[in-house]
Design a protein around this motif. Sequence first.
Motif, PDB file in Angstrom:
ATOM      1  N   PHE A  91       0.816  -1.212   0.000  1.00 17.02           N
ATOM      2  CA  PHE A  91       0.000   0.000   0.000  1.00 17.02           C
ATOM      3  C   PHE A  91       0.852   1.265   0.000  1.00 17.02           C
ATOM      4  O   PHE A  91       1.986   1.257   0.468  1.00 17.02           O
ATOM      5  N   THR A  92       0.260   2.337  -0.503  1.00 18.40           N
ATOM      6  CA  THR A  92       0.908   3.635  -0.348  1.00 18.40           C
ATOM      7  C   THR A  92       0.508   4.208   1.011  1.00 18.40           C
ATOM      8  O   THR A  92      -0.433   3.714   1.653  1.00 18.40           O
ATOM      9  N   VAL A  93       1.228   5.240   1.426  1.00 16.72           N
ATOM     10  CA  VAL A  93       0.910   5.912   2.686  1.00 16.72           C
ATOM     11  C   VAL A  93      -0.554   6.327   2.695  1.00 16.72           C
ATOM     12  O   VAL A  93      -1.302   6.055   3.648  1.00 16.72           O
ATOM     13  N   ASP A  94      -0.981   6.945   1.604  1.00 19.29           N
ATOM     14  CA  ASP A  94      -2.360   7.431   1.513  1.00 19.29           C
ATOM     15  C   ASP A  94      -3.373   6.292   1.628  1.00 19.29           C
ATOM     16  O   ASP A  94      -4.335   6.373   2.389  1.00 19.29           O
ATOM     17  N   GLU A  95      -3.109   5.213   0.887  1.00 18.31           N
ATOM     18  CA  GLU A  95      -4.030   4.062   0.931  1.00 18.31           C
ATOM     19  C   GLU A  95      -4.094   3.464   2.333  1.00 18.31           C
ATOM     20  O   GLU A  95      -5.179   3.160   2.840  1.00 18.31           O
ATOM     21  N   ALA A  96      -2.932   3.312   2.938  1.00 19.19           N
ATOM     22  CA  ALA A  96      -2.902   2.698   4.266  1.00 19.19           C
ATOM     23  C   ALA A  96      -3.669   3.553   5.282  1.00 19.19           C
ATOM     24  O   ALA A  96      -4.379   3.024   6.141  1.00 19.19           O
ATOM     25  N   LEU A  97      -3.541   4.869   5.169  1.00 15.33           N
ATOM     26  CA  LEU A  97      -4.246   5.746   6.116  1.00 15.33           C
ATOM     27  C   LEU A  97      -5.756   5.741   5.846  1.00 15.33           C
ATOM     28  O   LEU A  97      -6.563   5.815   6.772  1.00 15.33           O
ATOM     29  N   LYS A  98      -6.132   5.627   4.583  1.00 16.88           N
ATOM     30  CA  LYS A  98      -7.569   5.552   4.248  1.00 16.88           C
ATOM     31  C   LYS A  98      -8.157   4.226   4.735  1.00 16.88           C
ATOM     32  O   LYS A  98      -9.270   4.191   5.252  1.00 16.88           O
ATOM     33  N   ASN A  99      -7.383   3.126   4.557  1.00 19.78           N
ATOM     34  CA  ASN A  99      -7.851   1.831   5.063  1.00 19.78           C
ATOM     35  C   ASN A  99      -8.098   1.894   6.562  1.00 19.78           C
ATOM     36  O   ASN A  99      -9.108   1.410   7.066  1.00 19.78           O
ATOM     37  N   GLN A 100      -7.133   2.490   7.255  1.00 19.08           N
ATOM     38  CA  GLN A 100      -7.244   2.594   8.705  1.00 19.08           C
ATOM     39  C   GLN A 100      -8.457   3.443   9.088  1.00 19.08           C
ATOM     40  O   GLN A 100      -9.195   3.108  10.016  1.00 19.08           O
ATOM     41  N   LEU A 117       0.130  14.432   7.945  1.00 22.30           N
ATOM     42  CA  LEU A 117       1.325  14.189   7.136  1.00 22.30           C
ATOM     43  C   LEU A 117       2.244  15.401   7.149  1.00 22.30           C
ATOM     44  O   LEU A 117       3.462  15.282   7.219  1.00 22.30           O
ATOM     45  N   GLU A 118       1.631  16.560   7.147  1.00 22.33           N
ATOM     46  CA  GLU A 118       2.422  17.789   7.207  1.00 22.33           C
ATOM     47  C   GLU A 118       3.192  17.851   8.525  1.00 22.33           C
ATOM     48  O   GLU A 118       4.398  18.075   8.544  1.00 22.33           O
ATOM     49  N   ALA A 119       2.472  17.616   9.626  1.00 22.20           N
ATOM     50  CA  ALA A 119       3.091  17.729  10.953  1.00 22.20           C
ATOM     51  C   ALA A 119       4.177  16.673  11.152  1.00 22.20           C
ATOM     52  O   ALA A 119       5.111  16.869  11.928  1.00 22.20           O
ATOM     53  N   LEU A 120       4.055  15.557  10.466  1.00 21.76           N
ATOM     54  CA  LEU A 120       5.032  14.478  10.638  1.00 21.76           C
ATOM     55  C   LEU A 120       6.066  14.437   9.498  1.00 21.76           C
ATOM     56  O   LEU A 120       6.780  13.456   9.337  1.00 21.76           O
ATOM     57  N   TYR A 121       6.132  15.507   8.744  1.00 17.56           N
ATOM     58  CA  TYR A 121       7.115  15.624   7.662  1.00 17.56           C
ATOM     59  C   TYR A 121       7.009  14.463   6.652  1.00 17.56           C
ATOM     60  O   TYR A 121       8.002  13.888   6.246  1.00 17.56           O
ATOM     61  N   LEU A 122       5.790  14.143   6.300  1.00  9.97           N
ATOM     62  CA  LEU A 122       5.581  13.050   5.348  1.00  9.97           C
ATOM     63  C   LEU A 122       4.754  13.493   4.152  1.00  9.97           C
ATOM     64  O   LEU A 122       4.311  12.663   3.358  1.00  9.97           O
ATOM     65  N   LYS A 123       4.539  14.798   4.042  1.00  8.67           N
ATOM     66  CA  LYS A 123       3.606  15.265   3.037  1.00  8.67           C
ATOM     67  C   LYS A 123       3.990  14.806   1.623  1.00  8.67           C
ATOM     68  O   LYS A 123       3.140  14.354   0.856  1.00  8.67           O
ATOM     69  N   ASP A 124       5.275  14.868   1.331  1.00 12.91           N
ATOM     70  CA  ASP A 124       5.693  14.472  -0.030  1.00 12.91           C
ATOM     71  C   ASP A 124       5.763  12.951  -0.201  1.00 12.91           C
ATOM     72  O   ASP A 124       6.136  12.467  -1.266  1.00 12.91           O
ATOM     73  N   LYS A 125       5.390  12.212   0.845  1.00 24.34           N
ATOM     74  CA  LYS A 125       5.434  10.741   0.752  1.00 24.34           C
ATOM     75  C   LYS A 125       4.031  10.150   0.648  1.00 24.34           C
ATOM     76  O   LYS A 125       3.855   8.940   0.735  1.00 24.34           O
ATOM     77  N   ARG A 126       3.065  11.021   0.471  1.00 23.32           N
ATOM     78  CA  ARG A 126       1.684  10.557   0.495  1.00 23.32           C
ATOM     79  C   ARG A 126       1.434   9.407  -0.487  1.00 23.32           C
ATOM     80  O   ARG A 126       0.703   8.476  -0.200  1.00 23.32           O
ATOM     81  N   ASN A 127       2.067   9.459  -1.639  1.00 24.37           N
ATOM     82  CA  ASN A 127       1.829   8.419  -2.639  1.00 24.37           C
ATOM     83  C   ASN A 127       2.972   7.419  -2.756  1.00 24.37           C
ATOM     84  O   ASN A 127       3.002   6.605  -3.674  1.00 24.37           O
ATOM     85  N   ALA A 128       3.881   7.468  -1.779  1.00 20.68           N
ATOM     86  CA  ALA A 128       4.979   6.491  -1.771  1.00 20.68           C
ATOM     87  C   ALA A 128       4.483   5.182  -1.169  1.00 20.68           C
ATOM     88  O   ALA A 128       3.612   5.184  -0.299  1.00 20.68           O
ATOM     89  N   ARG A 129       5.041   4.075  -1.663  1.00 17.38           N
ATOM     90  CA  ARG A 129       4.678   2.786  -1.066  1.00 17.38           C
ATOM     91  C   ARG A 129       5.408   2.610   0.255  1.00 17.38           C
ATOM     92  O   ARG A 129       6.548   3.053   0.418  1.00 17.38           O
ATOM     93  N   LEU A 130       4.723   1.941   1.193  1.00 19.68           N
ATOM     94  CA  LEU A 130       5.301   1.773   2.534  1.00 19.68           C
ATOM     95  C   LEU A 130       6.664   1.092   2.472  1.00 19.68           C
ATOM     96  O   LEU A 130       7.569   1.435   3.210  1.00 19.68           O
TER      97      LEU A 130
END
Length: 301
Positions: A91-100, A117-130
């Motif tokens: 899953f991507t970060v976005d998919e995993a968070l939506k599943n949850q 994602l912004e607060a955790l410095y992951l904004k640019d990883k939203r579509n990266a695979r885990l």
Amino acid sequence: MLEISNLSKTYQRGNKEALKNISLKIEEGEFTALLGQNGAGKSTLINILAGNVKKTQGIVKIGQYSIDKNELETKKIIGIVPQDTGYDFVFTVDEALKNQSGYFGIKNNDDYIDELLEALYLKDKRNARLRDLSGGMRRRFLIAKALVHQPKILILDEPTAGVDIEMRHTLYEFLIKLHQSGTTIILTTHYLEEAEILCNRIVIIDDGKIVADEPKEQLMDSFSDEVRIELHFDHELNLADLEFLKGYDPQIEEKTSLKLKVQKKDLSKVFRMITDKKLEFTNIFVEKPKLEEIYLKLISH
Ligand SMILES: Nc1ncnc2c1ncn2[C@@H]1O[C@H](COP(=O)(O)OP(=O)(O)O)[C@@H](O)[C@H]1O
Ligand SMILES: [Mg+2]
């Protein structure tokens, strides 16, 4: 908010008694550190709260719900950041968070996910695979995942283990803000500094038992018979004039400041001795004991 009574856990494998009759009550708004060496039982406790490990005995209530009877209700109240993680790497970060989110019946929370994602410095990883995230990013992702349903209590199992110093401090800031905005936080750590900076309550667990549980300041106070004090003077000092303080390990620093080690019960006496000599100090600092010293006293086997 969270109430654990007479909780025990014996793992069948190895017949290991990992928790021995533990009781603990966490109130709303607390920021608690659960400190203990490897194998002390920290993860066992957290895994029981998460519903991943079955307790052998005892009662666990989260909010008004028992984990035996209302598992889903208890899961809504807590968010857990586990130590070891098995999750789906495809899953991507976005998919995993939506599943949850879906697991909790939450839809249309894109804005909140953005914020996390912004607060955790992951904004640019939203579509990266885990599977493509670095270790530190995965830890941060797990925090986002634990918070996606906006739980009242966040429980983190060694969130900063293996995370570099800079990112550790970024996480501290994040957790401090989260706590200020009303989330009750429990974290396990073996970085004592972390407990000292972040938490207002310290629970020390050793070999499956709670050996200390106190507000941080109180714990620090009750364990320090000796304090280190530093007195500043507006004139230069020399050791020859301080012979009368020789029992208190006098050290002169920067010519005008004096450091002493004094038993608490002798504090008044020492101040009297100094003023009797007509030595007038202009400022005083008391150094607190380090949590580390207290910790070592408590868990020394
Ligand atoms: N699944 C398991 N089966 C058997 N023993 C276990 C299991 N998980 C943990 N233990 C044992 O229980 C004790 C507590 O472990 P753990 O809760 O992981 O401690 P901590 O998180 O404080 O390092 C250890 O002795 C560990 O070896
Ligand atoms: Mg652990």
